[in-house]
Write an enzyme that holds these catalytic residues in place. Sequence first.
Site, PDB file in Angstrom:
ATOM      1  N   CYS A   1     -73.994 -66.799 -48.654  1.00 39.42           N
ATOM      2  CA  CYS A   1     -74.591 -67.381 -47.467  1.00 39.42           C
ATOM      3  C   CYS A   1     -75.495 -66.141 -46.605  1.00 39.42           C
ATOM      4  CB  CYS A   1     -73.614 -68.010 -46.742  1.00 39.42           C
ATOM      5  SG  CYS A   1     -74.049 -68.406 -45.140  1.00 39.42           S
TER       6      CYS A   1
ATOM      7  N   CYS B   1     -78.483 -59.708 -26.207  1.00 43.25           N
ATOM      8  CA  CYS B   1     -78.006 -60.130 -27.412  1.00 43.25           C
ATOM      9  C   CYS B   1     -78.552 -59.275 -28.306  1.00 43.25           C
ATOM     10  CB  CYS B   1     -78.173 -61.595 -27.624  1.00 43.25           C
ATOM     11  SG  CYS B   1     -80.139 -61.964 -27.486  1.00 43.25           S
TER      12      CYS B   1
ATOM     13  N   GLU C   1     -86.998 -70.150 -15.525  1.00 45.74           N
ATOM     14  CA  GLU C   1     -86.687 -70.108 -17.069  1.00 45.74           C
ATOM     15  C   GLU C   1     -88.078 -70.920 -17.312  1.00 45.74           C
ATOM     16  OE1 GLU C   1     -86.241 -70.461 -20.555  1.00 45.74           O
ATOM     17  OE2 GLU C   1     -84.364 -69.916 -19.602  1.00 45.74           O
TER      18      GLU C   1
ATOM     19  N   GLN D   1     -74.325 -70.896 -24.143  1.00 44.82           N
ATOM     20  CA  GLN D   1     -73.715 -69.846 -25.317  1.00 44.82           C
ATOM     21  C   GLN D   1     -72.994 -70.800 -26.284  1.00 44.82           C
ATOM     22  OE1 GLN D   1     -74.305 -66.964 -25.423  1.00 44.82           O
ATOM     23  NE2 GLN D   1     -74.917 -66.167 -23.520  1.00 44.82           N
TER      24      GLN D   1
ATOM     25  N   ASP E   1     -81.168 -61.813 -18.632  1.00 48.21           N
ATOM     26  CA  ASP E   1     -80.567 -62.373 -20.016  1.00 48.21           C
ATOM     27  C   ASP E   1     -81.863 -62.863 -20.985  1.00 48.21           C
ATOM     28  OD1 ASP E   1     -79.087 -63.075 -21.825  1.00 48.21           O
ATOM     29  OD2 ASP E   1     -78.000 -64.798 -20.842  1.00 48.21           O
TER      30      ASP E   1
END
Length: 453
Positions: free
Chosen positions: A79, A408, A333, A283, A381
């Site tokens: 995987c 991230c 956004e 999230q 973010d």
Amino acid sequence: MELKKNQLFTAEITGYTSEGVGVCRIEGRAVFVKHTIVGEVWEVRILKVTRSAVYGKAERCLAVSDSRQEPPCPVYRKCGGCVLLHMDYEAEQQMKLGRINDALRHIGGLEFQISEILGAEETEHYRNKAIYAVGMVDGRVCKGFYRSGTHEITPVDRCLLQTVLSDRAADAVCEWMNQHSILPYDEKTGKGTVRHLFTRTAKHTSDAILTIVTARGFGAETEDLVAFIREKCPALTGIVLCVNKQKGNVVLSGDFYTLWGKAEMTDTLCGFSFEIAPQAFYQVNPRQAERLYEKAVEYAVHSPADTVLDLYCGAGTISLCLAKKAGRVIGAEIVPEAIENARANAERNGIKNAEFLCADAGAAAKTFAEAGIHPDCIVVDPPRKGLSEEALHTIASMNPDRIVYVSCDPGTLARDLKRLNEDGYSPVQGVGVDMFPHSHHIETAIQLVRRTP
């Protein structure tokens, strides 16, 4: 000595790549060896040699790390999703902390380092979102995940990271497809129907939404499909059809139709109730997200009179957390559905001091600057690719006292911190938060402060 394919060497693993692959040095060259741990000694067979990289296969371990464990997954090597299952969780956290600091040092050119990582209490079945690829294996439709770097599906019966309900819902669609001779979508020929199966399951409510991503609809068979899924998965609260005719890798695109129940998922995060559309960012590990957001708010808000800009605000999760402490919060956004969710979430939770703008980060920051808004702090973010040049320039030109960068990806984080440091902002504190146990991904929150001229 020139390295060649099939040569066998003995070497010690001395480091990791950003993807958690072990690195050793053979004849002066870095060799990348999967499923190894720093400190181990292996017999390494050379698999591939290029000008820029050498890849090897770990054949026999001569010195085993105390951190090594037997991977609790039958498709671990095929995987490629849980790349760190061969090491215990303590070693995994140290690898991730090292990954952040290596990036800050080598990419960002910074002396600044972080010393803390917040590990997860739950390391299995923690994901509230699953995206299964759908394909044909041995003449039958099955769900699974693409092997790393390919579009070759590895069938997965039960995933260690996904909820049991997610697996069951995806299995139900595949079973129905087999019974009705409905084929998966073939991206090469454009034939077939089902592309992906997308599930979201709330942690603090009973909501669970299945989105079936297709190249075309099911026509007269739609009602039968819905009835079959509801019988197999009575815990679902909504079934959505996404007709995505785009070529490429974008999963959620095109037109959305609610086939049954409701399309939005309601969940609780940081004491707030959120309604999340299938397209909106949320999230995947809410418990760790709460710890991340607590740190972001701690770094961002120093006074109840503070004005804070929240770029890449998604459905408003960080914005509402900031609004509990700050005087005014403005979120931005680019996804219209997410902004609609953010405004509805603020109203639902009685938040009066948060407002939202539909624009990308660079354009939003420019709009705020032209409107004469002088924030005390800007929170970003961004997605994995980091901040655009326009966003970086405009953020620095607004001269906030503080910038909080939630990331991230350590690589793009370090790249952007280098630029912000050149523009007068120094990183002063930060923390890693492990949102994705067993994968190589890691979240980071960094506080930067403006240097006095």
